[in-house]
Write a protein that holds these residues in place. Structure first.
Motif, mmCIF file in Angstrom:
data_model
loop_
_atom_site.group_PDB
_atom_site.id
_atom_site.type_symbol
_atom_site.label_atom_id
_atom_site.label_comp_id
_atom_site.label_asym_id
_atom_site.label_seq_id
_atom_site.Cartn_x
_atom_site.Cartn_y
_atom_site.Cartn_z
ATOM 1 N N SER A 156 -5.761 -6.471 -4.994
ATOM 2 C CA SER A 156 -4.751 -6.053 -5.923
ATOM 3 C C SER A 156 -3.503 -5.381 -5.175
ATOM 4 C CB SER A 156 -5.131 -5.057 -6.898
ATOM 5 O OG SER A 156 -5.613 -4.041 -6.731
ATOM 6 N N VAL A 157 -2.467 -5.420 -5.575
ATOM 7 C CA VAL A 157 -1.360 -4.502 -5.024
ATOM 8 C C VAL A 157 -1.068 -3.244 -5.723
ATOM 9 C CG1 VAL A 157 1.108 -4.783 -4.202
ATOM 10 C CG2 VAL A 157 -0.554 -6.513 -4.028
ATOM 11 N N ASP A 158 -1.191 -2.134 -5.311
ATOM 12 C CA ASP A 158 -0.617 -1.000 -5.951
ATOM 13 C C ASP A 158 0.670 -0.656 -6.264
ATOM 14 O OD1 ASP A 158 -0.035 2.374 -5.313
ATOM 15 O OD2 ASP A 158 -1.740 1.992 -6.807
ATOM 16 N N LEU B 75 3.946 -1.350 -4.005
ATOM 17 C CA LEU B 75 5.178 -2.517 -4.351
ATOM 18 C C LEU B 75 6.214 -1.969 -4.526
ATOM 19 C CD1 LEU B 75 5.511 -5.481 -5.230
ATOM 20 C CD2 LEU B 75 4.661 -4.694 -7.503
ATOM 21 N N ASN B 76 6.407 -0.643 -5.326
ATOM 22 C CA ASN B 76 7.865 -0.152 -5.178
ATOM 23 C C ASN B 76 8.204 0.300 -3.789
ATOM 24 O OD1 ASN B 76 7.709 -0.550 -8.145
ATOM 25 N ND2 ASN B 76 6.825 1.511 -8.431
ATOM 26 N N GLU C 170 3.357 -12.065 -2.166
ATOM 27 C CA GLU C 170 3.380 -12.160 -0.861
ATOM 28 C C GLU C 170 2.428 -11.176 -0.066
ATOM 29 O OE1 GLU C 170 5.008 -14.372 1.152
ATOM 30 O OE2 GLU C 170 6.126 -15.365 -0.421
ATOM 31 N N MET C 171 2.556 -9.900 -0.773
ATOM 32 C CA MET C 171 1.462 -8.724 -0.524
ATOM 33 C C MET C 171 0.074 -9.327 -0.372
ATOM 34 S SD MET C 171 3.886 -5.651 -1.869
ATOM 35 C CE MET C 171 2.938 -4.393 -1.010
ATOM 36 N N LEU C 172 -0.069 -10.107 -1.582
ATOM 37 C CA LEU C 172 -1.621 -10.223 -1.668
ATOM 38 C C LEU C 172 -1.871 -11.433 -0.785
ATOM 39 C CD1 LEU C 172 -1.684 -10.758 -5.753
ATOM 40 C CD2 LEU C 172 -3.316 -9.270 -4.342
ATOM 41 N N MET C 173 -1.093 -12.396 -0.461
ATOM 42 C CA MET C 173 -1.403 -13.394 0.498
ATOM 43 C C MET C 173 -1.575 -12.781 1.957
ATOM 44 S SD MET C 173 0.665 -16.767 -0.518
ATOM 45 C CE MET C 173 2.223 -15.768 -0.645
ATOM 46 N N ARG C 174 -0.860 -11.464 2.235
ATOM 47 C CA ARG C 174 -0.972 -10.995 3.308
ATOM 48 C C ARG C 174 -2.291 -10.097 3.589
ATOM 49 N NH1 ARG C 174 3.753 -8.802 3.563
ATOM 50 N NH2 ARG C 174 3.569 -6.764 2.948
ATOM 51 N N GLN C 175 -2.597 -9.585 2.512
ATOM 52 C CA GLN C 175 -3.777 -9.101 2.541
ATOM 53 C C GLN C 175 -4.911 -10.004 2.822
ATOM 54 O OE1 GLN C 175 -5.242 -6.246 -0.720
ATOM 55 N NE2 GLN C 175 -3.039 -6.101 -1.294
#
Length: 345
Positions: free
Chosen positions: A118-120, A124-125, A163-168
């Protein structure tokens, strides 16, 4: 402004389905027609209309990619090419290339869901604010700009989250496949001219209590427990005792909550930002990170000369990044081959 907006990330456009109705409903002209309520014709028309709205262009494991999603992404690529005076391949070839990228995105997002990643919202902000600042705008100006480009800030947030999930996912996979040894660093440094100078960083010795969110402890309950631990500390309770009782970070809890000397970049941004704002012996409010709620106390600060150490670390990171980029392509090919993909373009 349009150029800067479209260059932010591959997926900032809204993926909402673009619905288009087609076809004509044949009407029977006969004496019995007058006996049929008009609502029946409306229902039949709506049913026919719904059937022609969209279609599946790819099945990816247990997910699908719709024609409307593909058309939307192609329109975005065409807009980027237009603003950059770029040349595009023929439409059919472009559709295949764009769809293949969407297939790889879907595979990685499915892996993120399977791993419960997940992305916090705080992260994200922060990422959203960073993108705005890199474009020389405040967050409010950024929101106005994306709306002028036909998007909403909510659309942008969701694309950045993807995008952040894929980066993780990529970082988890690639970090296990790439190593950089001391010998690799020494070999690189031996080929470079010697450098002079000093560099200093600030280290912070801190301790914390971490309260995680669990299946039996929701957001409000976790924050309340962290606040309870903080109140105990404010009342003079021994930090080590409170850490052993309240902290879910078992590694540090058994050491009285101690984290030792921490350098910039060694903790998650939300934690580092809160820790950096504290004075020595000051206790933080409950701080939310991707791990849960922290109560942080700063014990000491010091400056360290890390000139040679920093140079070696920069070299290590540069070697790692080059190898990771190469390994990422190989890993993505493997994931593509292992996935069930049915292209229906």
């Amino acid at each position: 402004m349009t150029t800067r907006m479209t260059l932010l990330t591959d997926g900032l456009k809204n993926r909402a389905k673009l619905l288009s109705a087609g076809g004509m409903m044949a009407l029977c002209l006969g004496t019995s027609v007058a006996l049929v309520p008009l609502s029946v014709y409306a229902q039949n028309f709506e049913s026919t209309q719904r059937q022609m709205l969209d279609s599946v262009v790819a099945v990816v494991n247990d997910g699908v990619i719709m024609r409307s999603e593909l058309d939307d992404r192609i329109a975005q690529v065409e807009q980027q090419a237009q603003t950059q005076d770029g040349n595009l391949p023929p439409r059919s070839q472009l559709a295949q290339q764009v769809l293949e990228r969407m297939v790889m995105d879907e595979i990685q997002l499915q892996m993120a869901r399977q791993a419960n990643l997940s992305v916090d919202d705080t992260e994200l902000n922060r990422q959203l604010r960073s993108i705005a600042e890199s474009n020389g705008m405040t967050l409010e100006q950024f929101a106005d700009a994306v709306e002028a480009d036909g998007m909403t800030l909510g659309d942008v947030r969701e694309e950045i989250r993807r995008e952040m999930l894929m980066r993780q996912v990529q970082q988890r996979q690639i970090s296990q496949r790439v190593t950089v040894t001391d010998r690799d660093v020494e070999r690189f440094l031996s080929q470079q001219p010697s450098q002079q100078g000093q560099a200093f960083i600030e280290e912070i010795r801190a301790r914390h209590v971490l309260v995680e969110l669990t299946p039996t402890r929701n957001e409000d309950q976790a924050r309340a427990r962290a606040e309870q631990a903080r109140q105990r500390l404010q009342q003079g309770a021994d930090f080590a005792s409170v850490a052993r009782e309240f902290s879910d970070d078992r590694g540090s809890a058994m050491n009285g909550g101690e984290l030792g000397w921490v350098r910039p970049g060694q903790t998650v941004p939300a934690f580092e930002e809160a820790m950096g704002s504290l004075s020595t012996n000051q206790l933080s409010e409950p701080v939310r990170s991707q791990f849960g709620y922290h109560v942080i106390e700063v014990l000491e600060r010091r400056r360290q000369d890390v000139t040679d150490e920093s140079r070696r670390e920069q070299v290590r990171q540069a070697i790692f990044q080059r190898r990771a980029n190469e390994e990422l392509q190989a890993w993505q090919r493997e994931m593509r081959e292992q996935a069930f993909v049915d292209i229906r373009l």
